[in-house]
Scaffold this active site. Structure first.
Site, short mmCIF file in Angstrom:
data_model
loop_
_atom_site.label_atom_id
_atom_site.label_comp_id
_atom_site.label_asym_id
_atom_site.label_seq_id
_atom_site.Cartn_x
_atom_site.Cartn_y
_atom_site.Cartn_z
N GLY A 40 -1.70 5.37 6.99
CA GLY A 40 -3.05 5.17 6.50
C GLY A 40 -3.38 3.75 6.13
N CYS A 41 -2.41 2.86 6.21
CA CYS A 41 -2.63 1.45 5.92
C CYS A 41 -3.30 0.81 7.13
CB CYS A 41 -1.29 0.77 5.62
SG CYS A 41 -1.42 -1.01 5.38
N VAL A 42 -4.42 0.11 6.89
CA VAL A 42 -5.11 -0.55 8.01
C VAL A 42 -4.93 -2.04 7.95
CG1 VAL A 42 -6.78 1.24 8.44
CG2 VAL A 42 -7.27 -0.46 6.70
#
Length: 105
Positions: free
Chosen positions: A103-105
Site C-alpha cells: 500500500g506504500c506509493v
C-alpha cells in the site's frame, strides 16, 4: 536493477530503491540511505524507530501499522514525519532495510 555500494559491497535495490535482501542491512547502509531520504543526521530517535521496525519485521514478517509504531515508540505521527520526511512507510522502512510496505506509493 539498481545497486547501492556500502563499504565496497554492492547491495541490490528494487525499482523503488528498497533493498532486495533485508539480511544485507547494516548501520552503514542507513547512513547511505539517509542522504537520499532528506535525513541529514541520523539521531538516537532515528535509531529508535529503525531498530523498532527491524525487530517488529523479524517477529511478524511485515512492517507495523503507523498507529502501532507511534504507540510503541512514544513518538507522534508529526515527530515520525519530522524524522523521516518521506514518511514512515517509505523513509523509515527503507532505512530499516525492510521491503516496501504493502500500500506504500
Amino acid at each position: 536493477m539498481d545497486y547501492i555500494e556500502v563499504n565496497g559491497v554492492k547491495i541490490e535495490l528494487d525499482e523503488d530503491g528498497f533493498i532486495v535482501e533485508p539480511d544485507q542491512w547494516s548501520e552503514e547502509l542507513v547512513l547511505a540511505f539517509a542522504k537520499t531520504e532528506d535525513v541529514p543526521v541520523v539521531t538516537e530517535e532515528h535509531w529508535k524507530v529503525i531498530h523498532y521496525l527491524r525487530d517488529y519485521f523479524k517477529q511478524f514478517g511485515i512492517a507495523p501499522m503507523i498507529r502501532k509504531l507511534c504507540k510503541d515508540t512514544g513518538l507522534s505521527l508529526k515527530e515520525i514525519y519530522d524524522l523521516f520526511p518521506s514518511g514512515p512507510a517509505k523513509g523509515a522502512c527503507k532505512l530499516a532495510g525492510l521491503p516496501k510496505p504493502t500500500g506504500c506509493v
